[in-house]
Motif scaffolding. Structure first.
Motif, short mmCIF file in Angstrom:
data_model
loop_
_atom_site.label_atom_id
_atom_site.label_comp_id
_atom_site.label_asym_id
_atom_site.label_seq_id
_atom_site.Cartn_x
_atom_site.Cartn_y
_atom_site.Cartn_z
N THR A 114 -23.35 -3.74 -30.25
CA THR A 114 -24.80 -3.78 -30.47
C THR A 114 -25.36 -5.17 -30.15
O THR A 114 -26.41 -5.29 -29.52
N GLU A 115 -24.65 -6.22 -30.55
CA GLU A 115 -25.08 -7.58 -30.24
C GLU A 115 -25.12 -7.82 -28.74
O GLU A 115 -26.08 -8.41 -28.22
N GLN A 116 -24.10 -7.33 -28.02
CA GLN A 116 -24.07 -7.49 -26.57
C GLN A 116 -25.20 -6.72 -25.90
O GLN A 116 -25.82 -7.21 -24.96
N VAL A 117 -25.48 -5.52 -26.38
CA VAL A 117 -26.57 -4.72 -25.83
C VAL A 117 -27.90 -5.45 -26.02
O VAL A 117 -28.73 -5.51 -25.11
N ASP A 118 -28.09 -6.04 -27.19
CA ASP A 118 -29.32 -6.80 -27.44
C ASP A 118 -29.44 -7.97 -26.47
O ASP A 118 -30.53 -8.23 -25.92
N LYS A 119 -28.34 -8.67 -26.23
CA LYS A 119 -28.36 -9.79 -25.28
C LYS A 119 -28.66 -9.30 -23.87
O LYS A 119 -29.42 -9.94 -23.14
N ARG A 137 -30.37 -6.65 -23.08
CA ARG A 137 -31.79 -6.26 -23.01
C ARG A 137 -32.67 -7.47 -22.74
O ARG A 137 -33.63 -7.40 -21.96
N ILE A 138 -32.36 -8.57 -23.39
CA ILE A 138 -33.12 -9.80 -23.17
C ILE A 138 -32.95 -10.26 -21.73
O ILE A 138 -33.93 -10.61 -21.06
N GLN A 139 -31.72 -10.26 -21.24
CA GLN A 139 -31.47 -10.66 -19.85
C GLN A 139 -32.19 -9.74 -18.87
O GLN A 139 -32.77 -10.20 -17.89
N LEU A 140 -32.17 -8.44 -19.14
CA LEU A 140 -32.85 -7.48 -18.26
C LEU A 140 -34.36 -7.73 -18.27
O LEU A 140 -34.99 -7.72 -17.22
N ALA A 141 -34.92 -7.97 -19.43
CA ALA A 141 -36.37 -8.23 -19.51
C ALA A 141 -36.71 -9.49 -18.71
O ALA A 141 -37.73 -9.51 -17.99
N ARG A 142 -35.88 -10.51 -18.81
CA ARG A 142 -36.13 -11.74 -18.05
C ARG A 142 -36.02 -11.48 -16.55
O ARG A 142 -36.80 -11.99 -15.75
N ALA A 143 -35.02 -10.69 -16.16
CA ALA A 143 -34.84 -10.37 -14.75
C ALA A 143 -36.01 -9.56 -14.21
O ALA A 143 -36.49 -9.80 -13.09
N GLU A 144 -36.48 -8.59 -15.00
CA GLU A 144 -37.63 -7.79 -14.57
C GLU A 144 -38.88 -8.65 -14.46
O GLU A 144 -39.66 -8.49 -13.51
N ASP A 145 -39.07 -9.56 -15.38
CA ASP A 145 -40.21 -10.47 -15.33
C ASP A 145 -40.15 -11.34 -14.08
O ASP A 145 -41.15 -11.55 -13.39
N PHE A 146 -38.96 -11.84 -13.79
CA PHE A 146 -38.77 -12.68 -12.61
C PHE A 146 -39.07 -11.89 -11.33
O PHE A 146 -39.79 -12.37 -10.45
N ALA A 147 -38.55 -10.66 -11.23
CA ALA A 147 -38.80 -9.82 -10.05
C ALA A 147 -40.29 -9.52 -9.91
O ALA A 147 -40.85 -9.57 -8.80
#
Length: 137
Positions: free
Chosen positions: A104-109, A111-121
């Protein structure tokens, strides 16, 4: 579970793992084929496929081979039931809970990385929209 045996190619297609990866997991003792054909081909059952799927799901979350082995051991012992005393059963459940928390902790991390990547794209896309001149007719 079903006792039907599958060859490694079918297992690879079902699990979306390469033949090489499945063989590696056998070499490391994570998932051993349930049988071998007379010709020496690896034969797998639904239980083996389920184990491979556990490993496949753990890998992108950063779990080590030893952690994968430990979780599989704990779940195997719980599934077997048998004559586990209350203390041993609770210890096994605690191990599984620990892996659930870590996942669960890894999934949360992630999700944060994915949100940052989507924002960057999206930022790059918006920048390109501003800089690209309109096409001439």
């Amino acid at each position: 579970m079903d006792d039907t045996h599958m060859q490694i190619g079918e297992v690879a297609a079902r699990t979306e793992l390469s033949l090489r990866t499945i063989r590696h997991y056998e070499e490391t003792g994570l998932v051993i084929p349930s049988a071998r054909s007379q010709g020496g081909f690896r034969l797998y059952t639904e239980t083996d496929v389920t184990r491979l799927m556990v490993v496949r799901r753990m890998k992108p979350l950063g779990f080590t081979l030893e952690q994968m082995r430990d979780l599989l051991d704990a779940t195997d012992r719980l599934d077997a039931g048998g004559d586990l005393d209350t203390h041993e059963r609770e210890a096994l459940l605690a191990r599984v809970r620990g892996y659930e928390r870590a996942a669960t902790e890894q999934v949360d991390k992630l999700r944060i990385q994915l949100a940052r990547a989507e924002d960057f794209a999206a930022t790059l896309g918006a920048r390109l929209e501003q800089k690209v001149p309109a096409a001439r007719a």
